[in-house]
Design an enzyme around this catalytic site. Structure first.
Site, short mmCIF file in Angstrom:
data_model
loop_
_atom_site.label_atom_id
_atom_site.label_comp_id
_atom_site.label_asym_id
_atom_site.label_seq_id
_atom_site.Cartn_x
_atom_site.Cartn_y
_atom_site.Cartn_z
N LYS A 248 0.85 -1.19 0.00
CA LYS A 248 0.00 0.00 0.00
C LYS A 248 0.89 1.24 0.00
O LYS A 248 1.85 1.33 0.76
CB LYS A 248 -0.91 0.00 1.23
CG LYS A 248 -1.96 1.10 1.23
CD LYS A 248 -2.96 0.92 2.36
CE LYS A 248 -4.02 2.00 2.32
NZ LYS A 248 -5.05 1.84 3.37
N GLU A 336 -18.89 -5.93 11.36
CA GLU A 336 -19.83 -5.16 12.18
C GLU A 336 -20.84 -6.05 12.89
O GLU A 336 -21.19 -5.80 14.05
CB GLU A 336 -20.57 -4.14 11.31
CG GLU A 336 -19.69 -3.02 10.78
CD GLU A 336 -18.98 -3.36 9.49
OE1 GLU A 336 -18.23 -2.51 8.97
OE2 GLU A 336 -19.18 -4.49 8.98
N ARG A 364 -24.98 -2.17 8.60
CA ARG A 364 -24.60 -3.54 8.23
C ARG A 364 -24.89 -4.54 9.34
O ARG A 364 -24.79 -5.75 9.12
CB ARG A 364 -23.11 -3.57 7.86
CG ARG A 364 -22.79 -2.73 6.63
CD ARG A 364 -21.31 -2.37 6.56
NE ARG A 364 -20.43 -3.50 6.43
CZ ARG A 364 -20.03 -4.04 5.28
NH1 ARG A 364 -20.47 -3.56 4.14
NH2 ARG A 364 -19.20 -5.05 5.26
#
Length: 593
Positions: A248, A336, A364
């Site tokens: 990244k 979640e 969610r």
């Protein structure tokens, strides 16, 4: 001097005309272009830099948009946007009336599926692949690019589980860089690390066990190796899985070294990578820091306090507690549903659980809030960061639905603090012990009070549940506000000629309502205005309208808030102005009464 290749790429068809030997130069130009724009305009940086070679390779090998390419979450899709006809207006990325920061079907035929929340790519691509089979199109390719943090989410595994028993022409590409926004966590992360390091025998490959044709791991920055493998996989039928290793922030040293900070670094020097210092000076605190520092303060005294967040320890500032009490604060990854039910389980054992989730992400876990928490009346403390309009992330991330989707649930308390002192005090009140779950919603950005930790405000005060407060007395019109948007009301009233005409009430509690205060208001005022930074339909204003109907009051009620539409990207100020809940719009409205 080398010619500029990127400036002649207007779509993937142009890209596919290039000689393969030209692609490394294109990769460098694409990186430089992303860095140059994001340095000035801001946005998500590190994720897109990490998949430059993969992005070029995918559009080079596959016949997009006929072949369908889906990016999970979409933080990493800047290169994709630039190569698919949006180079010239990429500078408008995440701005009002500009292009979205995430893939969006209505924006481009190359955006096969709209994303913004994680772990949807495999299910969506599988659905497309099954549909292609049913239509007799067995040559169409369906590619889902998903990161190692997103693939750990339950929904991704649901998709993999189903795909493995189909003959769908599906390619799942795992972009493994060991980080989402914060570093990846969990047993799956450890498994993938072992695979990368060659410590996990091929015979124990869990992806192969799910009936996928697994290949990798390969270097995701070796564009020739990636292209070679994609060409091979293009001819393989059925579910396939390619594991690539990337870095990244690749190509910008600071972004590689500090991947958390450079996920979305703000403005920086494109040449050096140095982030431009913000003149924070003597500014009020961020609400997330008020939460994080207050929780840490409370946890030092109350040993039963637990902190839980799904993959957002830095963004939520739970990291303060995680650093100080690592055994009592948990990042559970992008999960979640698990976070909510884990909180419920701990609450059954007497723990005081602060479950910190962005408002948009609690959507969610809606069933878990109802079934596992509220139905059992467990006193989980939900701290909903980024409630209301969040700005440039746009429609996928605005936390404008929570008041509407939570207030219909029995047993739950809903509170929106007016400022950081109120947030501090409700956190204190909640950990003293409530008989019900509570949702505390607060916005992205900074508060109102610079010295919120000073001696004047340093002592905690217990808040009486279900009480409203009169902020200003007035003669003719009552304004009822919920949450920090009430500060806009205060500023607007200060600008008009006859502020004494308006009374202003802070209804921090949407549930339970201060009915005694409401009876007084409806018996005193013929005109009532409600304002909230949430959806008008079903929100705070609707609550007041319902109260009036139930009690047969005939006052005129005007409800202000987020209209019944998805609000796109722009600064919070711009979006408040669009919704007519900014200070200027309110002052004009009040002046016309």
């Amino acid at each position: 001097m080398k010619s500029n290749i990127l400036e002649n790429i207007n779509n993937p068809t142009d890209l596919r005309q290039l000689d393969e030997a030209q692609l490394p130069q294109l990769a460098q130009e694409l990186r430089d272009f992303i860095i140059g724009v994001v340095a000035v305009k801001e946005g998500h940086l590190g994720a897109s830099l990490g998949v430059v070679e993969l992005t070029i390779a995918l559009h080079y090998v596959f016949d997009t948009p006929n072949d369908l390419l889906i990016w999970d979450v979409g933080h990493q899709a800047y290169g994709h946007k630039i190569l698919t006809g949006r180079r010239e207006n990429f500078h408008t990325n995440r701005q009002l009336n500009g292009i979205s920061g995430f893939p969006k079907r209505s924006e481009s035929i190359y955006d096969a599926f709209g994303v913004g929340h994680s772990s949807t790519s495999i299910s969506a691509a599988l659905g497309m692949a099954i549909a292609s089979n049913l239509k007799g199109d067995f040559e169409k390719q369906h590619i889902a690019v998903i990161g190692d943090a997103s693939i750990a989410s339950g929904m991704a595994f649901e998709g993999l589980n189903h795909a493995g028993v189909t003959d769908a022409n599906l390619l799942v590409i795992l972009n493994d860089n060991a980080i989402g926004i914060d570093p990846s966590v969990g047993a799956l992360k450890n498994y993938l690390t072992a695979v990368k390091e060659g410590k996990n025998p091929k015979k124990n490959n869990m992806i192969r066990s799910l009936n996928f044709d697994y290949s990798g791991p390969i270097d995701g920055h070796d564009i020739f190796a990636v292209i070679k493998e994609l060409k091979r996989l293009k001819e393989v039928k059925g579910p396939k899985f390619l594991h690539i290793i990337t870095t990244k922030g690749k190509g910008l040293q600071q972004a590689e070294d500090d991947q958390v900070k450079y996920h979305a670094p703000g403005k920086f020097d494109a040449a050096t990578g140095e982030i431009h210092p913000k003149s924070d000076g003597n500014l009020p605190p961020k609400y997330q820091d008020v939460f994080g520092l207050t929780l840490l303060d409370l946890a030092k005294v109350n040993e039963k306090i637990i902190g839980i967040t799904p993959a957002m320890p830095s963004g939520s500032s739970l990291k303060f507690m995680m650093d100080a009490f690592p055994k009592r604060a948990f990042d559970v990854g992008i999960a979640e549903q698990h976070a909510v039910t884990l909180s419920a389980g701990m609450a059954t054992q007497g723990m005081v659980v602060f479950c910190n989730i962005y408002s948009t992400f609690l959507q969610r876990a809606y069933d878990q809030v109802i079934h596992d928490v509220a139905l059992q009346n467990l006193p989980v403390i939900f701290c909903l960061d980024r409630a209301g309009l969040v700005g440039e992330d746009g429609a996928t991330h605005h936390g404008v639905f929570d008041l509407a989707y939570l207030r219909c649930i029995p047993n739950i308390i809903i509170y929106s603090p007016l400022n950081e002192i109120a947030l501090r005090n409700i956190l204190y009140t909640a950990q003293l012990g409530l008989n019900h779950p509570i949702a505390i919603r607060y916005p992205r950005g900074r508060g109102q009070i610079v010295d919120w930790q000073s001696r004047q405000f340093g002592t905690y005060e217990k808040i009486e549940i279900g009480t409203a407060n009169c902020l200003q007395n007035g003669m003719n019109i009552a304004v009822l506000s919920n949450g920090t948007i009430g500060n806009n009301v205060t500023l607007a009233l200060a600008e008009i000629d006859y502020p004494e005409n308006f009374a202003h009430y802070d209804f921090a509690f949407v549930k339970p309502l201060d009915e005694n205060m409401l009876h007084f208001i409806f018996n005193t005022f013929n005109d009532i205005i409600t304002i909230e930074d949430g959806a008008i339909k079903g929100g705070f204003g609707t609550t007041i309208v319902e109260f009036a109907a139930e009690n047969k009051y005939s006052s005129n009620i005007v409800t202000l808030g987020i209209p019944d539409e998805f609000i796109e990207q722009g600064s919070v100020d711009e979006l408040q102005q669009y919704c007519k809940i900014d200070v200027s719009s309110l002052s004009i409205m009040f002046s016309n009464y």
